[in-house]
Scaffold this active site. Sequence first.
Site, PDB file in Angstrom:
ATOM      1  N   GLU A  10       0.818  -1.213   0.000  1.00 52.45           N
ATOM      2  CA  GLU A  10       0.000   0.000   0.000  1.00 52.45           C
ATOM      3  C   GLU A  10       0.852   1.264   0.000  1.00 52.45           C
ATOM      4  OE1 GLU A  10      -2.848  -0.294  -0.849  1.00 52.45           O
ATOM      5  OE2 GLU A  10      -3.246  -2.374  -0.337  1.00 52.45           O
TER       6      GLU A  10
ATOM      7  N   HIS B 247      -5.051  -5.848 -11.132  1.00 52.11           N
ATOM      8  CA  HIS B 247      -4.516  -6.834 -10.209  1.00 52.11           C
ATOM      9  C   HIS B 247      -4.134  -8.125 -10.932  1.00 52.11           C
ATOM     10  CE1 HIS B 247      -6.868  -4.145  -7.551  1.00 52.11           C
ATOM     11  NE2 HIS B 247      -5.854  -4.329  -6.754  1.00 52.11           N
TER      12      HIS B 247
END
EC number: 3.4.24.-
Length: 524
Positions: A333, A425
């Site tokens: 992140e 993703h």
Amino acid sequence: MVFRKRQLVVSIAFALSGISAASAQEALSAPARRAQTHLQNFSSYVQASDGDQFIARGTIVDADGSEHVRFDRTYKGLRVIGGDVVVHSNARGQAMRFSHTMTTRHQLDTHPTLDDTAAIASAESAFRGQRDAASRAEQVIYARGARPALAYEVITTGTAPDGTPSVMHTFIDAHGGHVLDKWDEIETAATAGTGKSLFDGAVPLTTDSQTTGGYALRDPSRGNHYTTNMKNRTSGGTTFTDADNVWGSGTTADTATAAVDATYGQNMTWDYYKNVHGRNGIANDGRGAYSRVHYSRNYVNAFWSDSCFCMTYGDGDGTSYYPLVSLDVAGHEMTHGVTSRTANLTYSGESGGLNEATSDIFGTLVEFYAGNASDPGDYLIGEKIFVSNKGVANPTKALRYMFKPSLDGSSPDCYTSTIGSLDVHYSSGVANHVFYLMAEGAVVPTGFNLTPSQLVCNGDTALTALGRDVAGKIWYRALTVYMTSNTNYKGARTATLNAAADLYGTSSAQYAAVGRAWSAVSVN
């Protein structure tokens, strides 16, 4: 590379009000001034048009004096999406190369057929979620496609169907009204006190003593980054405090436990970037980001948001998933923040896949850097968050598998021309794959019933393993020096080869190994 001058008048923009252009030019750093001059003298090399302006956004000066200056571009006052440029000069200030992705010059009429109200209506009709405010539109030049186009960038905020906040950027053709592109600003993970963490055992924490007594989960030694408790809400939150400077219990019964993991992840990510790459914080400005834990209810995700400059973690569902505060997820992140402050890879198409893979790559390297026996480094992403992996020595269940991306059932191992149409993703798989091959070669990890030939796309199993440190340094330099917002897989190959050449030379084993690794995932 030798450049011949092809003079074109290119405006130079200064984000400074109330001073002359000459004074503004003086206010720029010397490398930025030289780079501005190169953009004027060699404007055709960056597909510059009359009406283009270039605004310096960041400068890197190498130990040998080479200069790399990153610019954003506008056209007749409109931001050019995908028009950013990096100017590379040698130690004598001579232009050597330019990194950019535009293939044609633009001479566009900036008068739209569509008004902003119609553009907003078109964007909102494509928004899948619950809006929480009126959308806003800005006229821009969209230059991520084959030819630049006049467009509106419409920003719609709200909540996605799975409960994740959404800040959707939708690009509407200003003449035809159709959607050119869209991406979400929220970038998800697809997901000296003492802390007792959920995943990493007992860990040291540096905290902040309060004048009123007790301690706050804030680290003055790392840019004052801190961790807040969302208390299962989606807004607000308060910084964790404690009376005895011993945090968490190692179980989810104590709300501070997830905060320990999140803070430990912040610490290891900060230390990795500083000690390995010399980067002082996510934005390289010495200031910390912050983490939010216990977001919403039964929320099985984690995300980075540029708008708050923060990481946010859900608690999982309590049945199949633990709180998503594992070390590699934390590193993932925060790396989205590093990417946004450097190449700013657009979260769509091939550049979006590279964005996600970059977070997986450095999240993995943070995990190895930490050297924590409770969570040893591996090339699985998010394996700790699965309840079924608890107590398993070599878990095989994960969100993503860098050595064989297709093990997740959706990510391709090898590049094809249609990869940009996948969710980011999944399109990230090829970049994850090439990094693994750079670092480890065609070596099957423990616990997986595969052969070396199943780890490559071209049969080349004799790849040179560069090791994680070398591969990481090459990828970091490629990201911060050569990649731009619209870099695709072919461009990433070029960027990493340029980085390897800078660090080790074009005749080095490292340079050759990078090229072979890309060929092994069908990027030639």
